[in-house]
Design an enzyme around this catalytic site. Structure first.
Site, short mmCIF file in Angstrom:
data_model
loop_
_atom_site.label_atom_id
_atom_site.label_comp_id
_atom_site.label_asym_id
_atom_site.label_seq_id
_atom_site.Cartn_x
_atom_site.Cartn_y
_atom_site.Cartn_z
N ASP A 1 0.84 -1.19 0.00
CA ASP A 1 0.00 0.00 0.00
C ASP A 1 0.88 1.24 0.00
O ASP A 1 1.91 1.28 0.69
CB ASP A 1 -0.90 -0.02 1.24
CG ASP A 1 -2.04 0.96 1.14
OD1 ASP A 1 -1.79 2.18 1.13
OD2 ASP A 1 -3.19 0.51 1.07
N ALA B 1 -1.98 4.57 -8.28
CA ALA B 1 -2.76 4.15 -7.11
C ALA B 1 -3.53 5.34 -6.54
O ALA B 1 -2.94 6.37 -6.20
CB ALA B 1 -1.84 3.55 -6.06
N THR C 1 -6.29 14.10 -13.02
CA THR C 1 -7.65 14.11 -13.54
C THR C 1 -8.02 15.51 -14.00
O THR C 1 -7.60 16.52 -13.41
CB THR C 1 -8.66 13.66 -12.47
OG1 THR C 1 -9.99 13.84 -12.98
CG2 THR C 1 -8.51 14.47 -11.19
N TYR D 1 -12.44 14.43 -4.70
CA TYR D 1 -11.59 13.67 -5.62
C TYR D 1 -10.69 14.61 -6.41
O TYR D 1 -9.45 14.48 -6.41
CB TYR D 1 -12.44 12.83 -6.56
CG TYR D 1 -11.68 12.25 -7.72
CD1 TYR D 1 -10.58 11.42 -7.52
CD2 TYR D 1 -12.05 12.55 -9.03
CE1 TYR D 1 -9.87 10.90 -8.59
CE2 TYR D 1 -11.36 12.03 -10.10
CZ TYR D 1 -10.27 11.21 -9.88
OH TYR D 1 -9.57 10.70 -10.95
N LEU E 1 -19.60 4.31 -16.93
CA LEU E 1 -20.75 4.21 -17.81
C LEU E 1 -20.61 3.09 -18.85
O LEU E 1 -21.55 2.31 -19.05
CB LEU E 1 -20.99 5.55 -18.51
CG LEU E 1 -22.19 5.61 -19.46
CD1 LEU E 1 -23.48 5.28 -18.73
CD2 LEU E 1 -22.27 6.98 -20.13
N GLY F 1 -21.65 16.88 -7.25
CA GLY F 1 -20.30 17.17 -7.72
C GLY F 1 -20.09 16.98 -9.20
O GLY F 1 -18.96 17.12 -9.68
#
Length: 333
Positions: A51, A74, A117, A141, A188, A284
């Site tokens: 981890d 990760a 992102t 996020y 999706l 969001g």
């Protein structure tokens, strides 16, 4: 190069690992298997279960494999979950990320490509989004990904870290051996394909009153093969000293697709009915998110090769059908 891929047993990470091994790199995958799958790690890559919150395990991986660079995949990555449980996202994406950077510093590893992102832009004022547009995440996020991007810049100043952050939205599609296996599934394309296969109920459209052409959200969909290729270009550019401290968007040429368009395309590709119903908006979710890839195309020579929505959906469907024929678990995990 000897490259450590954190999260390399996950959907995108496994395809990146596949691409890196094919390009002749020595790859070690570091994954806690909370969401990844051991059998997704391509033959030829080493595997260590661990981890990113475990600094000692990371330092051990750097020593054992003689790591020269990192591809950091990760993370926790569900927008809705991040709104309801922000602490989980700050621990995984920020604390885990800083633990990785400190382990890299201790091991003398000074190159990293980060899977970021385009959610860092929040609700943008124009489309397609460019790298210098304002950063205003609308959910934890995106906020935690941006926090780590900013940490990279400070680690560069303090420790000389070379870094590239790649901002993208919706990876989709599959290779012959790697596809989406999330549990639960929230993306999706696999959801509509499961509905087509009768392995899931009706597809829920989260809101149909957005200011878009059919009222449903518009998103960027990019083939996972193209995403993997971009990560490889970035890590090789860093290794050769051609890139340092850059941020790049990855998109599908500036054209996004509505939720309804994705569902209709899946109906055409599969030739099967896909039941769908409209539900309430999801917290969001911006109305439109489409990224421009002009900078990475110009600077690193990135050229998406699989932009057609039918091709993206078709590759995912082919992978699901092949998985069923092999007698594996439902293509859902």
């Amino acid at each position: 190069m000897r490259i450590l891929v954190t999260g390399g047993a996950g959907y995108i990470g496994s395809v990146i690992t596949e691409e890196l091994v094919a390009r002749g790199h020595d790859v070690a995958v570091f994954d806690n298997l909370a969401k990844g799958h051991r059998d997704a790690v391509v033959e030829g890559a080493a595997f260590l279960q661990g981890d990113v919150l475990d600094g000692e395990a990371l330092r051990g991986a750097f020593r054992t494999y003689g790591v020269e660079a990192v591809v950091h995949m990760a993370a926790d990555s569900l927008v809705g979950e991040s709104v309801g449980n922000p602490g989980k996202y700050y621990r995984s994406n920020v604390v885990g990320g800083l633990t990785l950077l400190d382990a890299m510093r201790d091991a003398g590893v000074g190159r990293i490509v980060f899977s970021s992102t385009a959610a860092v832009y929040g609700e943008p004022n124009k489309q397609p989004i460019e790298e210098d547009d304002p950063l205003a995440p609308t959910n934890p996020y995106g906020e935690t990904k941006l926090a780590f991007e900013r940490a990279l810049a400070w680690y560069e100043r303090a420790h000389g870290l070379s870094h590239v952050s790649l901002r993208y939205f919706n990876a989709a599609g599959a290779t012959d051996r790697c596809g989406e296996r999330h549990d639960p599934e929230t993306h999706l394309v696999p959801l509509v394909l499961r509905a087509a296969l009768g392995e899931a109920g009706e597809v829920v459209i989260f809101g149909d009153d957005y200011p878009t052409k059919d009222g449903t959200c518009v998103r960027d969909y990019i083939h996972v093969r193209d995403l993997a290729h971009a990560h490889v270009l970035a890590i090789e550019a860093i290794g050769a000293g051609r890139a340092k401290s850059r941020v790049y968007n990855l998109g599908c040429g500036g054209r996004g697709y509505t939720v309804r368009e994705v569902i209709d395309a899946a109906r055409d590709v599969t030739g099967r009915p896909i039941p769908a119903r409209v539900g309430p908006r999801r917290a969001g979710d911006p109305a439109v998110l489409v990224a421009s890839s002009t900078r990475i195309e110009r600077e690193l020579g990135f050229r998406p090769r699989h932009q057609d929505l039918a091709e993206i959906i078709g590759s995912a469907f082919d992978w699901m059908l092949a998985r069923r024929r092999r007698g594996g678990a439902r293509p859902a995990a």
